[in-house]
Scaffold this motif. Structure first.
Motif, PDB file in Angstrom:
ATOM      1  N   VAL A 259       1.053  -1.371   0.094  1.00 15.72           N
ATOM      2  CA  VAL A 259      -0.241   0.057  -0.082  1.00 15.72           C
ATOM      3  C   VAL A 259       0.717   1.574   0.037  1.00 15.72           C
ATOM      4  O   VAL A 259       0.560   2.483  -0.919  1.00 15.72           O
ATOM      5  CB  VAL A 259      -0.770  -0.293   0.904  1.00 15.72           C
ATOM      6  N   ALA A 260       1.937   1.340   1.169  1.00 14.65           N
ATOM      7  CA  ALA A 260       2.608   2.369   0.573  1.00 14.65           C
ATOM      8  C   ALA A 260       3.191   2.466  -0.950  1.00 14.65           C
ATOM      9  O   ALA A 260       3.853   3.536  -1.107  1.00 14.65           O
ATOM     10  CB  ALA A 260       4.245   2.214   1.546  1.00 14.65           C
ATOM     11  N   ALA A 261       3.737   1.749  -1.308  1.00 14.28           N
ATOM     12  CA  ALA A 261       4.337   1.585  -2.630  1.00 14.28           C
ATOM     13  C   ALA A 261       3.223   2.513  -3.714  1.00 14.28           C
ATOM     14  O   ALA A 261       3.806   3.014  -4.277  1.00 14.28           O
ATOM     15  CB  ALA A 261       4.510   0.434  -3.063  1.00 14.28           C
ATOM     16  N   LEU A 262       1.618   1.708  -3.716  1.00 17.63           N
ATOM     17  CA  LEU A 262       0.870   2.023  -4.350  1.00 17.63           C
ATOM     18  C   LEU A 262       0.379   4.306  -3.897  1.00 17.63           C
ATOM     19  O   LEU A 262       1.023   5.022  -5.229  1.00 17.63           O
ATOM     20  CB  LEU A 262      -0.833   1.400  -3.694  1.00 17.63           C
ATOM     21  N   ILE A 263       0.770   4.132  -2.693  1.00 20.75           N
ATOM     22  CA  ILE A 263       0.893   5.693  -2.789  1.00 20.75           C
ATOM     23  C   ILE A 263       2.124   6.540  -2.750  1.00 20.75           C
ATOM     24  O   ILE A 263       2.086   7.408  -3.588  1.00 20.75           O
ATOM     25  CB  ILE A 263       0.851   5.749  -0.840  1.00 20.75           C
ATOM     26  N   VAL A 280      -8.484  -7.199  10.893  1.00 17.18           N
ATOM     27  CA  VAL A 280      -8.556  -5.421  11.543  1.00 17.18           C
ATOM     28  C   VAL A 280      -7.374  -4.905  11.694  1.00 17.18           C
ATOM     29  O   VAL A 280      -7.335  -2.928  11.640  1.00 17.18           O
ATOM     30  CB  VAL A 280      -9.753  -6.277  13.027  1.00 17.18           C
ATOM     31  N   THR A 281      -6.482  -5.736  12.010  1.00 18.74           N
ATOM     32  CA  THR A 281      -4.876  -4.729  12.841  1.00 18.74           C
ATOM     33  C   THR A 281      -4.570  -4.149  11.498  1.00 18.74           C
ATOM     34  O   THR A 281      -3.814  -2.862  11.177  1.00 18.74           O
ATOM     35  CB  THR A 281      -4.102  -5.652  13.337  1.00 18.74           C
ATOM     36  N   GLY A 282      -4.327  -5.276  10.194  1.00 17.51           N
ATOM     37  CA  GLY A 282      -4.085  -4.239   9.383  1.00 17.51           C
ATOM     38  C   GLY A 282      -4.792  -3.018   8.183  1.00 17.51           C
ATOM     39  O   GLY A 282      -4.024  -1.957   8.292  1.00 17.51           O
ATOM     40  N   LEU A 283      -5.869  -2.864   8.621  1.00 15.68           N
ATOM     41  CA  LEU A 283      -6.960  -2.707   8.190  1.00 15.68           C
ATOM     42  C   LEU A 283      -6.396  -0.827   8.843  1.00 15.68           C
ATOM     43  O   LEU A 283      -6.631   0.560   8.389  1.00 15.68           O
ATOM     44  CB  LEU A 283      -8.566  -3.029   8.058  1.00 15.68           C
ATOM     45  N   MET A 284      -5.850  -1.420   9.890  1.00 18.13           N
ATOM     46  CA  MET A 284      -6.177   0.177  11.142  1.00 18.13           C
ATOM     47  C   MET A 284      -5.034   0.503  10.877  1.00 18.13           C
ATOM     48  O   MET A 284      -4.836   1.534  10.447  1.00 18.13           O
ATOM     49  CB  MET A 284      -6.139   0.077  12.534  1.00 18.13           C
ATOM     50  N   GLN A 285      -3.959   0.065  10.359  1.00 14.74           N
ATOM     51  CA  GLN A 285      -2.355   0.300   9.953  1.00 14.74           C
ATOM     52  C   GLN A 285      -2.932   1.398   9.009  1.00 14.74           C
ATOM     53  O   GLN A 285      -1.766   1.681   8.922  1.00 14.74           O
ATOM     54  CB  GLN A 285      -1.621  -0.529  10.164  1.00 14.74           C
ATOM     55  N   ALA A 287      -4.722   2.183   7.249  1.00 15.70           N
ATOM     56  CA  ALA A 287      -6.099   4.147   8.044  1.00 15.70           C
ATOM     57  C   ALA A 287      -4.889   4.885   8.532  1.00 15.70           C
ATOM     58  O   ALA A 287      -4.846   5.836   7.816  1.00 15.70           O
ATOM     59  CB  ALA A 287      -6.791   3.636   8.412  1.00 15.70           C
ATOM     60  N   ALA A 288      -3.859   4.648   9.051  1.00 17.71           N
ATOM     61  CA  ALA A 288      -2.658   5.186   9.742  1.00 17.71           C
ATOM     62  C   ALA A 288      -1.828   6.430   8.802  1.00 17.71           C
ATOM     63  O   ALA A 288      -2.000   6.412   8.549  1.00 17.71           O
ATOM     64  CB  ALA A 288      -2.468   4.461  11.025  1.00 17.71           C
ATOM     65  N   LEU A 289      -1.564   4.581   7.509  1.00 15.24           N
ATOM     66  CA  LEU A 289      -0.474   5.633   6.578  1.00 15.24           C
ATOM     67  C   LEU A 289      -1.361   6.278   5.331  1.00 15.24           C
ATOM     68  O   LEU A 289      -0.617   7.280   5.215  1.00 15.24           O
ATOM     69  CB  LEU A 289      -0.912   3.805   5.610  1.00 15.24           C
ATOM     70  N   CYS A 290      -2.570   6.361   5.556  1.00 15.93           N
ATOM     71  CA  CYS A 290      -3.438   7.050   4.623  1.00 15.93           C
ATOM     72  C   CYS A 290      -2.966   8.520   4.742  1.00 15.93           C
ATOM     73  O   CYS A 290      -2.972   9.281   3.910  1.00 15.93           O
ATOM     74  CB  CYS A 290      -4.615   6.711   4.563  1.00 15.93           C
TER      75      CYS A 290
END
Ligand code: CA
Length: 375
Positions: A259-263, A280-285, A287-290
């Protein structure tokens, strides 16, 4: 708390009189984690029925979880992910990880008698606007697309609509003019102000994507999803940077790093999927990255009950929710197994408020629909 059993099984949709093998590809891939008399449920990515992820859980992950404390779940799961990383961090293993993460959050919520969104920090909203995600439009003619959209508008009264192409995966640029004609016909049907999105399902070259994207800008579409192959990350970023319409991608990202590479490439709306990457944990991480990068976080979500409920819990906790939640075709296919599976309600879905995921299982129905998957 102590985990004493991990079960992996499919929950079949539709006609249960068919042979059990018919369940593969027409079922929800479920993991049930037992501890102290409580059960947490999770769901794996549905590709090929999710059977491969369930087998990895049963054979390679469950033995290491038995005896562990569900409240230590992030440490246990990250240890397993890194142990199994050479099985391939993208896909089967991350689907298994996601399923277990969701189940352990469900279990944690049940143990503490709190809905997951409370444990994540609280809900900004408990009614989440949804969009009807309508697939299969490459195979329809203009009239067929319009009729399909009309039927979904009437049946579900969504807050927005996304038309998906779902074309043949090995073809690109097959009918650019025809695609634009379908988008135009849908805009005519819904009027100038109804929110519309267009999902190319990776079926364009960069040049074709720019052409289609320009047409979508004129037609007032609010996002253009996966215009080019997901693995051409720089090309995705190029399309995003050259168009004014918001370009989205990320449903085929399985790690925070991808996801970081896409951004980094220039994509400014990302769509990770809770049953594919990290639960849930991955999605929250994510969300923070976004949030750190000023990027829209709009998860992909196609699963009818467990995945949908887990996704709604996460979405309720996100401060800047810029787009509606996805409600895919066939959302009701396992509603009979879960007494209170989230469903359309005046353009929204209501976040469950019971402990954990808040889903109530119809045990008799579950017993009829269940097909065990072992390692
Ligand atoms: Ca999509």
């Amino acid at each position: 708390m102590k985990i004493d059993k991990v079960e992996t099984f499919l929950v079949r949709w539709g006609d249960v009189s068919q042979p059990a093998e018919a369940a593969f590809g027409a079922a929800t891939a479920v993991v049930a984690v037992h501890a102290d008399g409580l059960v947490g449920l999770g769901e794996a990515s549905p590709m090929q029925g999710g059977v491969a992820s369930l087998a990895v859980i049963a054979r390679d992950m469950a033995p290491a979880l038995i005896g562990g404390d569900p409240l230590d779940h992030a440490v246990m799961l990250d240890r397993l992910l890194h142990k199994l990383i050479k099985l391939g961090p993208d896909g089967i293993v991350t689907g298994a990880y996601a399923a277990l993460d969701i189940a352990l959050w469900d279990l944690k919520g049940k143990a503490l008698r709190q809905p997951i969104h409370k444990l994540l920090g609280g809900a900004w909203r408990t009614r989440i606007p949804f969009y009807a995600s309508i697939g299969g439009n490459a195979a329809r003619d203009v009239d067929g697309v319009v009729k399909t959209v009309e039927a979904r508008l009437e049946a579900e009264q969504p807050s927005a609509i996304k038309i998906r192409w779902d074309g043949t995966r090995s073809e690109i640029d097959r009918d650019i003019k025809g695609d634009i004609a379908k988008a135009r016909a849908v805009r005519r049907l819904v009027g100038d102000h109804f929110p519309l999105a267009f999902d190319a399902n990776n079926r364009y070259s960069v040049g074709a994507a720019i052409r289609v994207g320009r047409a979508l800008e004129e037609l007032g579409f609010i996002w253009f999803e996966e215009p080019v192959e997901y693995y051409h990350v720089k090309a995705m970023g190029e399309v995003a940077q050259r168009l004014d319409i918001t370009v989205s991608a990320g449903e085929q990202s399985y790690t925070l790093q991808s996801v970081a590479a896409l951004i980094d490439s220039g994509v400014r709306m990302v769509q990770p999927d809770i049953v594919k990457m990290g639960g849930v944990t991955g999605l929250m991480q994510c969300a923070a990255l976004c949030h750190a990068h000023g990027v829209e976080f709009v998860p992909h979500q196609t699963q009818p009950a467990i995945g949908n409920a887990a996704n709604l819990h996460v979405l309720s906790t996100v401060m800047h929710a810029t787009k509606p939640a996805e409600l895919a075709d066939g959302w009701s296919r396992s509603a009979d197994t879960f007494v209170n599976a989230p469903r359309p309600d005046g353009g929204c879905m209501v976040v469950p408020d019971g402990p954990g995921l808040g889903l109530v299982v119809d045990e008799a129905m579950l017993a009829r629909r269940r097909v065990a998957v072992t390692g």
